[in-house]
Design a protein around this motif. Structure first.
Motif, PDB file in Angstrom:
ATOM      1  N   UNK A 159      22.576  -3.415  11.174  1.00 32.45           N
ATOM      2  CA  UNK A 159      22.804  -4.080  12.522  1.00 32.45           C
ATOM      3  C   UNK A 159      21.846  -4.795  12.923  1.00 32.45           C
ATOM      4  N   UNK A 160      21.770  -5.977  13.733  1.00 30.31           N
ATOM      5  CA  UNK A 160      20.940  -6.237  14.722  1.00 30.31           C
ATOM      6  C   UNK A 160      21.692  -5.928  15.997  1.00 30.31           C
ATOM      7  N   UNK A 161      20.922  -5.342  16.965  1.00 30.64           N
ATOM      8  CA  UNK A 161      21.521  -4.827  18.131  1.00 30.64           C
ATOM      9  C   UNK A 161      21.267  -5.902  19.176  1.00 30.64           C
ATOM     10  N   UNK A 162      22.159  -6.557  19.865  1.00 30.95           N
ATOM     11  CA  UNK A 162      21.853  -7.392  20.881  1.00 30.95           C
ATOM     12  C   UNK A 162      22.308  -6.437  22.132  1.00 30.95           C
ATOM     13  N   UNK A 163      21.171  -6.683  23.033  1.00 27.06           N
ATOM     14  CA  UNK A 163      21.184  -5.952  24.299  1.00 27.06           C
ATOM     15  C   UNK A 163      21.758  -7.039  25.318  1.00 27.06           C
ATOM     16  N   UNK A 220      22.688 -10.926   5.318  1.00 30.66           N
ATOM     17  CA  UNK A 220      22.852 -10.888   6.786  1.00 30.66           C
ATOM     18  C   UNK A 220      23.124  -9.645   7.407  1.00 30.66           C
ATOM     19  N   UNK A 221      22.790  -9.340   8.479  1.00 35.52           N
ATOM     20  CA  UNK A 221      23.128  -8.066   9.220  1.00 35.52           C
ATOM     21  C   UNK A 221      24.412  -8.192   9.967  1.00 35.52           C
ATOM     22  N   UNK A 222      25.086  -7.021  10.128  1.00 35.18           N
ATOM     23  CA  UNK A 222      26.214  -6.996  11.055  1.00 35.18           C
ATOM     24  C   UNK A 222      25.568  -7.034  12.681  1.00 35.18           C
ATOM     25  N   UNK A 223      26.678  -7.497  13.513  1.00 34.14           N
ATOM     26  CA  UNK A 223      26.394  -7.711  14.920  1.00 34.14           C
ATOM     27  C   UNK A 223      26.852  -6.567  15.854  1.00 34.14           C
ATOM     28  N   UNK A 224      25.888  -6.039  16.461  1.00 36.10           N
ATOM     29  CA  UNK A 224      26.273  -4.930  17.459  1.00 36.10           C
ATOM     30  C   UNK A 224      25.768  -5.415  18.745  1.00 36.10           C
ATOM     31  N   UNK A 225      26.585  -5.115  19.778  1.00 32.68           N
ATOM     32  CA  UNK A 225      26.199  -5.397  21.181  1.00 32.68           C
ATOM     33  C   UNK A 225      26.460  -4.141  21.986  1.00 32.68           C
TER      34      UNK A 225
END
Lengths: 469, 202
Positions: A202-206, A165-170
């Motif tokens: 990370x996966x970046x959520x915009x 799993x990736x980490x979450x970045x917003x």
């Protein structure tokens, strides 16, 4: 990632696609859709053949040829190796019963343009492709990422992938985008802020109010370049704009399926109070139209700025890397960005080759001529984008302005086909990478928005769109 | 896949940050339909001049670094394109281990698919190893012990258990996954009911 409590959009898609998980977190993740192109797939199909394996779900797999195809006179591909690659894809897809949008098909185009265009890309899906810009599809709230050829083979054979799993970045961007600032400027600005390794793992959520009114085309530009920030994927929550874009497209759900899908898609946006490993908040006022000056997408500067000095690097390594970039780019520190003279203009790519991009370019170059010392090329992202641009009269505007109007493909974004820069040629490009040699050995790339590239084509130097209009 | 257990040899220092996969193997070499034969084109634009002649100053063109099995490189190695041709060309050249402070995700995954060990060390350790590499110190990498030795330096590294196992045994991922077909079938049966629109034949 917790199984209880509030979840991010990424957490939701991830847990929905888990086939199995080991104690160390290594997971077997189900893949809903797999996009395939000619360059990174031949060895995968060969591997299947050698092991006597089949494609598990041909109907969940779609193929096109985009990377190495000529954008002119392409009835016969004169480069033998390129032709063999395209023929190999045709043969492999036929053998395994995979839908293939071939060169003579209007639907052919850059793989990340045609996925959304055909309605293949949908919220909540997992999608992969042997291409790093698969992150584009994250604009729909799909978890989409690039993979290597061995993984392509794995997905073909098993419809799954092994992943941690990736980490979450917003990254939240708030406020109305200032005049002259596009989604391309926004993502270039973000990469400049966090660096090309800033999103690693990370996966970046915009998120944020700046994104809410953006069209799907603009959102795709943002997610497309997430990989340039090192992120595994980019994500934007699906909303009414997303649903309206998908509705009625050839591979979109219909009738009772549409209702069920909408219900599911509406449950996807991140929960309030969901946990992010990293957060960045940006005020849209900070952002100017952006241009790259160097050989990494993090080498960005506002278009009204100056070429930086190596001493501005924080570490010795960074200082060396700035110097190396300046030498390669043939630039002196302190030069005004708008004094940089151009030789070529490239408008296209999976970053900015969609109809909205072409409309914006047309509105700038209409009734004008490109500078006598530049050559300009406009490459639509797909055959359907091309058709639409022709029907709307955009292509005539481009031709009248002095641009070449080409067939669909990746073209000069990576220069695998004959569309390449010559050594020391300087190009304003709407693509995504300014690496050394990317657009041709010794070629010098300045990344920017289609609007800036269009204005720069007219003036012959890098141009601030805010002074141009 | 080839196993990786341990490795001894000199290491080539390449102190450049953000080495992207376009640099490792430029586009013109992606037209192949094979996995082999790319070593000669590794780092092509840094290794050869415009006439295709070897650039003598480039590290991998110098003796004894032209025999390197290990590469020590600056931060964020392997960023950019997903091309697996990057690890294929490294391996074909003879490099089985890359050491850096960080790797781009896709490149990192691709290494493990090809029996190459990408090792993450701290910036201080990288400086030490870069110097040791420049001095032609012999490196030894021991995967079971998770340790690198170079002269006076002895550095322990982290690696995920699953990845370590696969490298040590040279296991084929697809073979392992196909062993779980029943789970994949069960997953699909469940989702066919819940998300039928994803399972319509075209």
């Amino acid at each position: 990632m917790s199984n209880h409590g509030p979840k991010t959009l990424f957490d939701k898609i991830w847990s929905e696609h888990l086939v199995g998980q080991r104690e160390d977190g290594t997971s077997l993740l189900y893949i809903d859709r797999h996009l395939v192109h000619e360059v990174t797939s031949p060895q995968a199909f060969e591997g299947l053949k050698l092991a006597n394996r089949k494609v598990r779900r041909p109907e969940a797999t779609f193929a096109t040829a985009d990377h190495n195809v000529p954008t002119i006179n392409r009835e016969n591909i004169s480069d033998e190796q390129s032709r063999i690659q395209v023929e190999t894809l045709a043969k492999n897809t036929k053998e395994h019963g995979i839908e293939y949008f071939e060169l003579t098909d209007r639907r052919q185009g850059i793989v990340h343009i045609i996925g959304p265009e055909q309605g293949i890309t949908q919220p909540g899906m997992t999608m992969v492709c042997g291409d790093s810009h698969t992150s584009t599809h994250g604009a729909f709230g799909a978890l989409a990422f690039g993979i290597g050829t061995s993984e392509v083979e794995h997905v073909l054979a098993t419809q799954t992938i092994v992943q941690k799993p990736a980490k979450n970045m917003r990254i939240s961007v708030n406020g109305k985008l200032p005049f002259g600032v596009t989604s391309k400027d926004l993502i270039l600005y973000i990469i400049g802020q966090i660096g090309t390794a800033g999103g690693n793992g990370h996966v970046i959520e915009y998120a944020g109010s700046s994104l809410k009114p953006l069209s799907m085309e603009s959102r795709m530009t943002i997610c497309n370049m997430s990989i340039e920030a090192g992120a595994r994927a980019g994500l934007i929550s699906p909303d009414q704009i997303t649903f309206d874009y998908i509705k009625g497209r050839p591979y979109a759900p219909s009738n009772e399926d549409w209702e069920k899908a909408i219900e599911y898609w509406s449950s996807l946006p991140s929960d309030q109070d969901a946990f992010y490993d990293n957060e960045l908040v940006i005020n849209s006022d900070e952002i100017d139209p952006m241009v790259t000056w160097g050989t990494s997408p993090e080498d960005v500067v506002a278009v009204n700025g100056y070429v930086p000095d190596p001493s501005s690097g924080k570490t010795e390594n960074k200082q060396k890397s700035i110097q190396r970039s300046l030498d390669y780019m043939g630039l002196k520190s302190g030069t005004k960005i708008t004094d940089i003279k151009l030789d070529k203009i490239f408008i296209g790519s999976c970053t900015n080759g969609r109809i909205e991009d072409l409309r914006n370019v047309a509105s700038i170059v209409k009734d004008k001529k490109i500078s006598s010392h530049v050559g300009g090329m406009i490459v639509p992202g797909s055959g359907l984008v091309k058709k639409q641009a022709e029907e709307e009269g955009l292509s005539q505007i481009f031709i009248d302005a002095g641009f070449e109007w080409r067939d669909a493909g990746c073209s000069m974004c990576l220069g695998m086909n004959p569309d390449q820069l010559k050594p020391e040629e300087r190009c304003a490009s709407t693509s995504n990478r300014n690496f050394e040699g990317r657009q041709g050995r010794g070629g010098r790339t300045h990344l920017m928005s289609p609007e800036l590239a269009a204005a720069s084509a007219i003036k012959g130097t890098i141009t601030d769109i805010r002074d141009f209009i | 896949m080839d196993k990786f257990i341990s490795l001894k040899g000199i290491a080539a220092p390449l102190p450049i940050v953000n080495i992207d996969t376009d640099m490792i193997i430029p586009k013109q070499f992606l037209k192949t339909i094979k996995r082999t034969g790319l070593g000669v084109s590794l780092f092509y634009e840094m290794r050869y001049d415009n006439d295709g002649k070897l650039i003598k100053d480039f590290i991998l063109n110098k003796t004894p670094f032209d025999q390197s099995k290990i590469l020590v490189a600056g931060d964020n190695f392997g960023c950019g394109s997903s091309r697996e041709h990057a690890p294929w060309s490294l391996k074909d050249f003879g490099i089985r281990c890359v050491i850096s402070t960080s790797f781009a995700d896709i490149f990192y995954n691709n290494c493990f698919q090809n029996g190459i060990l990408p090792l993450v060390v701290t910036p201080k350790q990288l400086d030490q190893l870069m110097t040791a590499a420049s001095n032609q110190t012999e490196f030894s990498v021991d995967l079971p012990e998770q340790n690198i030795k170079a002269g006076n330096h002895s550095i322990n590294f982290d690696i995920e258990e699953f990845r370590k196992e696969r490298l040590l045994q040279g296991l084929d991922d697809i073979g392992i996954t196909l062993g779980h077909q029943d789970k994949i079938n069960a997953y699909e049966d469940d989702k066919k009911n819940k998300k039928p629109w994803l399972f319509k034949d075209n």
